[in-house]
Design a protein around this motif. Structure first.
Motif, short mmCIF file in Angstrom:
data_model
loop_
_atom_site.label_atom_id
_atom_site.label_comp_id
_atom_site.label_asym_id
_atom_site.label_seq_id
_atom_site.Cartn_x
_atom_site.Cartn_y
_atom_site.Cartn_z
N GLY A 9 16.35 -70.50 9.01
CA GLY A 9 16.51 -71.50 7.98
C GLY A 9 17.12 -70.92 6.72
N LEU A 28 9.87 -67.05 8.38
CA LEU A 28 10.10 -68.48 8.12
C LEU A 28 9.16 -69.05 7.06
CD1 LEU A 28 10.62 -69.64 11.81
CD2 LEU A 28 12.38 -69.32 10.07
N GLN A 40 10.26 -73.90 13.14
CA GLN A 40 11.58 -73.27 13.10
C GLN A 40 12.68 -74.33 13.20
OE1 GLN A 40 12.03 -70.04 15.87
NE2 GLN A 40 13.90 -69.33 14.92
N ARG A 45 13.32 -75.96 9.89
CA ARG A 45 14.07 -75.09 8.97
C ARG A 45 15.55 -75.02 9.35
NH1 ARG A 45 9.01 -74.37 8.65
NH2 ARG A 45 7.97 -73.35 6.91
N ARG A 99 18.35 -76.58 6.63
CA ARG A 99 19.03 -75.52 5.86
C ARG A 99 20.18 -76.05 5.02
NH1 ARG A 99 21.15 -71.00 9.22
NH2 ARG A 99 22.73 -72.48 9.80
#
Length: 177
Positions: free
Chosen positions: A90, A152, A168, A171, A175
């Protein structure tokens, strides 16, 4: 090779495939990293630390983002394969992400991925990695939860309502927002 290689068709990007192989107990990580950094890895491929990819869906999401960036002429890295590794995090810090999520000399489990691989290229890639081929279904058991949590910045509250892979994925998706 059929017992450990998978080929995905990325439905909304016609013509692209992603061949993915998982290797455990890799003995030549340092050599592979040198080849990636020197641009001499042949065939060109994405080599990622499998311990930081808790689910194949995470890899698929990163591959999708890489293909979309390529189709828009907006790659942030030097190649589509490097963009795939960059997409696993991310973070917006390219160097840091490639160092963390890419192959490192200490890396024991490796995900090798090649876009639009010809049958010979997949076999050549498999020969480069000195490790034990494994099915992608083993990916969750190889995840390094403490390291993923650290990289993370995943909270206990977040894990109470979702999985490591879900955190995950959020993220990865967020982003660029």
């Amino acid at each position: 090779m059929a017992d450990f290689a998978e080929c995905w068709e990325l439905g909304d990007l016609p013509g692209h495939t992603l061949t993915v192989m998982l290797f455990k107990d890799v003995a030549n990580s340092s050599e592979l990293r040198d080849a990636v950094q020197g641009g001499s890895l042949s065939p060109e491929s994405a080599l990622a630390n499998a311990a930081l990819v808790p689910d194949a869906l995470v890899l698929r999401a990163a591959a999708h983002k890489a293909c979309v960036a390529a189709s828009r002429g907006a790659l942030r890295t030097r190649s589509l394969h490097a963009e795939l590794v960059f997409g696993l995090s991310g973070s917006k810090h390219i160097g840091e992400t490639l160092t963390r999520y890419g192959i490192s000399p200490e890396c024991r489990h490796v995900l090798a991925a090649r876009f639009d691989a010809a049958p010979g290229e997949a076999a050549a890639l498999a020969e480069l990695v000195a490790g034990t081929p494994a099915p992608l279904s083993e990916l969750p058991s190889l995840a390094d939860a403490p390291l993923l949590t650290k990289y993370l910045k995943i909270t206990k509250e977040e894990l109470a309502i979702g999985s490591m892979a879900a955190a995950q994925l959020v993220r990865i998706a967020a982003r660029d927002c």
